[in-house]
Enzyme design. Structure first.
Site, PDB file in Angstrom:
ATOM      1  N   SER A 133       0.827  -1.209   0.000  1.00  0.00           N
ATOM      2  CA  SER A 133       0.000   0.000   0.000  1.00  0.00           C
ATOM      3  C   SER A 133       0.859   1.257   0.000  1.00  0.00           C
ATOM      4  O   SER A 133       1.934   1.288   0.585  1.00  0.00           O
ATOM      5  CB  SER A 133      -0.915   0.024   1.227  1.00  0.00           C
ATOM      6  OG  SER A 133      -1.677   1.225   1.200  1.00  0.00           O
ATOM      7  N   LYS A 188      -4.630  -6.708   3.195  1.00  0.00           N
ATOM      8  CA  LYS A 188      -4.591  -5.578   2.242  1.00  0.00           C
ATOM      9  C   LYS A 188      -5.998  -5.300   1.711  1.00  0.00           C
ATOM     10  O   LYS A 188      -6.389  -4.149   1.517  1.00  0.00           O
ATOM     11  CB  LYS A 188      -3.635  -5.885   1.085  1.00  0.00           C
ATOM     12  CG  LYS A 188      -3.648  -4.828  -0.027  1.00  0.00           C
ATOM     13  CD  LYS A 188      -3.170  -3.483   0.496  1.00  0.00           C
ATOM     14  CE  LYS A 188      -3.198  -2.286  -0.401  1.00  0.00           C
ATOM     15  NZ  LYS A 188      -3.817  -2.158  -1.626  1.00  0.00           N
ATOM     16  N   HIS A 191      -7.794  -3.399   4.283  1.00  0.00           N
ATOM     17  CA  HIS A 191      -7.243  -2.028   4.235  1.00  0.00           C
ATOM     18  C   HIS A 191      -7.995  -1.230   3.176  1.00  0.00           C
ATOM     19  O   HIS A 191      -8.415  -0.089   3.405  1.00  0.00           O
ATOM     20  CB  HIS A 191      -5.746  -2.084   3.917  1.00  0.00           C
ATOM     21  CG  HIS A 191      -5.136  -0.768   3.526  1.00  0.00           C
ATOM     22  ND1 HIS A 191      -5.307  -0.194   2.279  1.00  0.00           N
ATOM     23  CD2 HIS A 191      -4.372   0.107   4.226  1.00  0.00           C
ATOM     24  CE1 HIS A 191      -4.678   0.965   2.225  1.00  0.00           C
ATOM     25  NE2 HIS A 191      -4.102   1.172   3.397  1.00  0.00           N
ATOM     26  N   ASN A 192      -8.174  -1.818   2.015  1.00  0.00           N
ATOM     27  CA  ASN A 192      -8.832  -1.094   0.927  1.00  0.00           C
ATOM     28  C   ASN A 192     -10.313  -0.838   1.206  1.00  0.00           C
ATOM     29  O   ASN A 192     -10.831   0.221   0.865  1.00  0.00           O
ATOM     30  CB  ASN A 192      -8.653  -1.843  -0.398  1.00  0.00           C
ATOM     31  CG  ASN A 192      -7.277  -1.623  -0.982  1.00  0.00           C
ATOM     32  OD1 ASN A 192      -6.338  -1.348  -0.243  1.00  0.00           O
ATOM     33  ND2 ASN A 192      -7.138  -1.732  -2.278  1.00  0.00           N
ATOM     34  N   GLU A 195     -10.314   1.959   3.364  1.00  0.00           N
ATOM     35  CA  GLU A 195      -9.918   3.123   2.529  1.00  0.00           C
ATOM     36  C   GLU A 195     -11.137   3.674   1.766  1.00  0.00           C
ATOM     37  O   GLU A 195     -11.346   4.893   1.724  1.00  0.00           O
ATOM     38  CB  GLU A 195      -8.828   2.646   1.552  1.00  0.00           C
ATOM     39  CG  GLU A 195      -8.426   3.603   0.464  1.00  0.00           C
ATOM     40  CD  GLU A 195      -7.476   2.933  -0.553  1.00  0.00           C
ATOM     41  OE1 GLU A 195      -6.373   2.509  -0.156  1.00  0.00           O
ATOM     42  OE2 GLU A 195      -7.848   2.814  -1.741  1.00  0.00           O
TER      43      GLU A 195
HETATM   44  C1  6PG Z   1      -3.109   1.385  -1.763  1.00  0.00           C
HETATM   45  C2  6PG Z   1      -4.351   1.518  -2.578  1.00  0.00           C
HETATM   46  C3  6PG Z   1      -4.149   0.921  -3.903  1.00  0.00           C
HETATM   47  C4  6PG Z   1      -5.239   1.347  -4.804  1.00  0.00           C
HETATM   48  C5  6PG Z   1      -6.176   0.324  -5.284  1.00  0.00           C
HETATM   49  C6  6PG Z   1      -7.625   0.480  -4.980  1.00  0.00           C
HETATM   50  O1  6PG Z   1      -3.238   0.878  -0.662  1.00  0.00           O
HETATM   51  O2  6PG Z   1      -2.055   1.811  -2.217  1.00  0.00           O
HETATM   52  O3  6PG Z   1      -5.425   0.878  -1.963  1.00  0.00           O
HETATM   53  O4  6PG Z   1      -3.965  -0.426  -3.774  1.00  0.00           O
HETATM   54  O5  6PG Z   1      -5.623   2.610  -4.816  1.00  0.00           O
HETATM   55  O6  6PG Z   1      -5.921   0.265  -6.642  1.00  0.00           O
HETATM   56  O7  6PG Z   1      -8.225   1.192  -5.927  1.00  0.00           O
HETATM   57  P1  6PG Z   1      -9.698   1.301  -6.432  1.00  0.00           P
HETATM   58  O8  6PG Z   1     -10.172   2.528  -5.787  1.00  0.00           O
HETATM   59  O9  6PG Z   1      -9.486   1.465  -7.911  1.00  0.00           O
HETATM   60  O10 6PG Z   1     -10.455   0.066  -6.127  1.00  0.00           O
END
Ligand code: 6PG
Length: 467
Positions: A133, A188, A191-192, A195
Site C-alpha cells: 500500500s 490488504k 485495508h482497501n 480506505e
Molecule cells: C493502496 C491503494 C491501492 C489502490 C487500489 C484500490 O493501498 O495503495 O489501496 O492499492 O488505490 O488500486 O483502488 P480502487 O479505488 O481502484 O479500487
C-alpha cells in the site's frame, strides 16, 4: 556476471517505483517486462533513464531474467491481479528451482493467493502474497507491506522487504509477517475496504460543506482538523485536491463525478457478508461509488425534479468535526472486526495491533487514529470495548445526528455517515426488532425461535394464526 539479489517482474507504475526503491537501498536488482507491442521499449527506457543506479539490470525474456538471480531466487511480481498472475507464474515455473520465492505484490484476491500458495508448495516453490500500500509515492519512498505465506519463506525475504518499507514513529519497518497463505492479501483487501469508507466520508463532508462554502474554505477547515487527532493522509491529500486550481477554476469542479473501482472494496464487503460482520460503513461507501456510475440516469432524473433545492443552511462545523471522528472510529472498528473474524475462520494468527502499527506509515489509511489503535488493539481487539472510545462515541452521537439532519435538509446523500450512525444506535440498543423477524420466519417457515422467558438452548414454534 554476478547475480542479482532480487528480481521485479512488471514495470508498471508500482513495479518501476519499487525497483528504484530497491536499487536505492543498495540491492542488485533484475527487472523484467514483456516486450510485445507498445511495451517494446519499457525495459530499455527504464534502465537508460535510471542509469545512475548501477545495480539495475533489465531483461525481456523470462529465462534470462530468472537465470540472472542468485539462488534461492527471490522475485516480486507487480502485474495486474487476476489471470495474468497465473500466466506469469506458469511462464516462470520451467526455470525455477525448489525453494525459490515468488512474491505477488498486486492486489490479488486472498482466495487466489491461497490456491497459488498450495499449488506452488506442491512444486517446492515458496509463494508470498504481499499486500503493498501507498501508491506510486509509497512504492518509491517506502510502502506499507503486508506479506503472507510460510514464515520461513518470509524470513528469506524479510531483510529486503523491511529495507524498502516505510518506517513507523519508532523507526521500525512498516512490514510484518501477517500469517499463512492468503493472510497478507486478506489484510490488504480489508485495508482497501476501510480506505473506501475513509474516502467516502470525506466526499460526503465535501458535498455537505460545498452547499455553503467554496473549496478553499473547506480546505481551510480540513487543515484545522488535520492539525488535530483527526489527521490522516487522506485528509491531507483532500486539502491539496480542494486547493488545486486550473486558471481561475478549481480543478476538482471539473472532475467527472463517476467513481471507479478495481474490486477490492467489493471483495472486502463480500467477505464481511461471508463472515457475518455487519461492516455497513465500507459497504455503503462501495454502493455510493456504484451509484455515482449511473451518471446519465442521475442527470435525467435530476432534470425531472419539480422542487428545486433551496440554498442550504450552513452545518454546525463543530458538530461535523465530532461526527467525522465518530464515523472514522466506527469504520476502523468494523475493519478490525472483519479481521478478527477471519482469524478464527481461516486459522490465522493475525496480530491486529501489529497490523495497525504497519498501517501507521506508508499506506493510504495512515493516520493519527491508527497510531492510537496500536495501543487499543493490544488490550482488546474490539475497539468499542475501550471505555475512552465508548465515551467519545457516546458524546459524539448528537453531532452525528446533527450532520445527518443537516445533510437531509440540504438534500445531500450521506449514506456512509448514516451507516455509522445506525450501526452505533443498533450496537448500543439492548432490544432490537429482530424478535419480529424471528416471528415472521417462524410464521411462514417454521424456523423456530428462542424465548426471553426460557433457556436459550430451547427452540419454539407457534401457531401464529391462532389468536
Ligand atoms: C493502496 C491503494 C491501492 C489502490 C487500489 C484500490 O493501498 O495503495 O489501496 O492499492 O488505490 O488500486 O483502488 P480502487 O479505488 O481502484 O479500487
Amino acid at each position: 556476471m554476478s547475480k542479482s539479489q532480487f528480481g521485479v517482474i512488471g514495470l508498471g507504475v508500482m513495479g518501476k517505483s519499487l525497483s528504484l526503491n530497491l536499487a536505492e537501498k543498495g540491492f542488485d536488482i533484475s527487472v523484467y517486462n514483456r516486450s510485445e507491442g507498445d511495451e517494446a521499449h519499457i525495459v530499455s527506457e527504464f534502465i537508460d533513464t535510471n542509469n545512475a543506479f548501477k545495480t539495475l539490470s533489465g531483461f525481456t525474456t523470462i529465462k534470462d531474467f530468472v537465470l540472472s538471480l542468485e539462488r534461492p531466487r527471490k522475485l516480486l511480481m507487480m502485474v495486474q491481479a487476476g489471470a495474468v498472475v497465473d500466466i506469469v507464474i506458469d511462464q516462470l515455473l520451467p526455470f525455477l528451482s525448489p525453494n525459490d520465492i515468488i512474491i505477488d505484490g498486486g492486489n490479488s484476491h486472498f482466495k487466489d493467493t491461497q490456491r497459488r500458495y498450495l499449488n506452488l508448495k506442491e512444486k517446492g516453490i515458496q509463494f508470498i502474497g504481499c499486500g503493498v500500500s501507498g501508491g506510486e509515492e509509497g512504492a518509491r519512498k517506502g510502502p506499507s507491506l503486508m506479506p503472507g505465506g510460510n514464515l520461513e519463506s518470509y524470513k528469506g525475504v524479510a531483510p529486503i522487504l523491511e529495507a524498502i518499507a516505510a518506517k513507523d514513529a519508532k523507526g521500525q519497518a512498516c512490514c510484518t509477517y501477517i500469517g499463512n497463505d492468503g493472510a497478507g492479501h486478506f489484510v490488504k483487501m480489508i485495508h482497501n475496504g476501510m480506505e473506501y469508507a475513509e474516502m467516502q466520508l470525506l466526499a460526503e463532508l465535501y458535498a455537505l460543506l460545498s452547499q455553503t462554502m467554496n473549496n478553499d474554505a473547506i480546505a481551510k477547515l480540513f487543515s484545522e482538523w488535520n492539525n488535530s487527532d483527526l489527521s490522516s493522509y487522506l485528509l491531507e491529500i483532500t486539502i491539496d485536491i480542494l486547493r488545486k486550481k486550473e486558471g481561475d477554476d478549481y480543478l476538482l469542479d471539473k472532475v467527472l463525478d463517476k467513481a471507479g473501482n478495481k474490486g477490492t472494496g467489493n471483495w472486502s464487503s463480500k467477505t464481511a457478508l461471508d463472515l457475518g460482520v455487519p461492516a455497513n460503513i465500507m459497504t455503503s461507501a462501495l454502493f455510493a461509488r456504484y451509484l455515482s456510475a449511473f451518471k446519465d440516469n442521475r442527470v435525467q432524473l435530476a432534470k425531472q425534479l419539480i422542487h428545486k433545492k433551496s440554498k442550504g443552511k450552513a452545518p454546525d462545523l463543530n458538530a461535523l468535526e465530532h461526527a467525522y471522528r465518530m464515523a472514522r472510529i466506527l469504520n476502523h472498528h468494523q475493519g478490525f472486526q472483519i479481521m478478527q473474524q477471519a482469524l478464527e475462520a481461516y486459522s490465522w494468527q493475525l496480530n491486529l495491533s501489529e497490523i495497525a502499527r504497519i498501517w501507521t506509515n506508508g499506506c493510504i489509511i495512515r493516520s493519527q487514529f491508527m497510531e492510537d489503535a496500536i495501543l487499543y488493539l493490544k488490550t482488546s481487539t474490539d475497539l468499542l470495548s475501550h471505555p475512552s472510545i465508548f465515551k467519545t462515541l457516546e458524546a459524539s452521537e448528537p453531532d452525528l445526528l446533527s450532520l445527518i439532519q443537516s445533510a437531509m435538509t440540504n438534500r445531500v446523500a450521506s449514506d456512509t455517515f448514516w451507516s455509522a450512525y445506525n450501526y452505533w444506535i443498533s450496537m448500543t440498543t439492548d432490544r432490537l426488532p429482530a424478535n419480529l423477524i424471528q416471528a415472521q420466519r417462524d410464521y411462514f417457515g417454521a424456523h423456530t425461535f428462542q424465548r426471553t422467558d426460557a433457556p436459550l438452548n430451547q427452540f419454539f414454534h407457534a401457531n401464529w394464526t391462532h389468536l
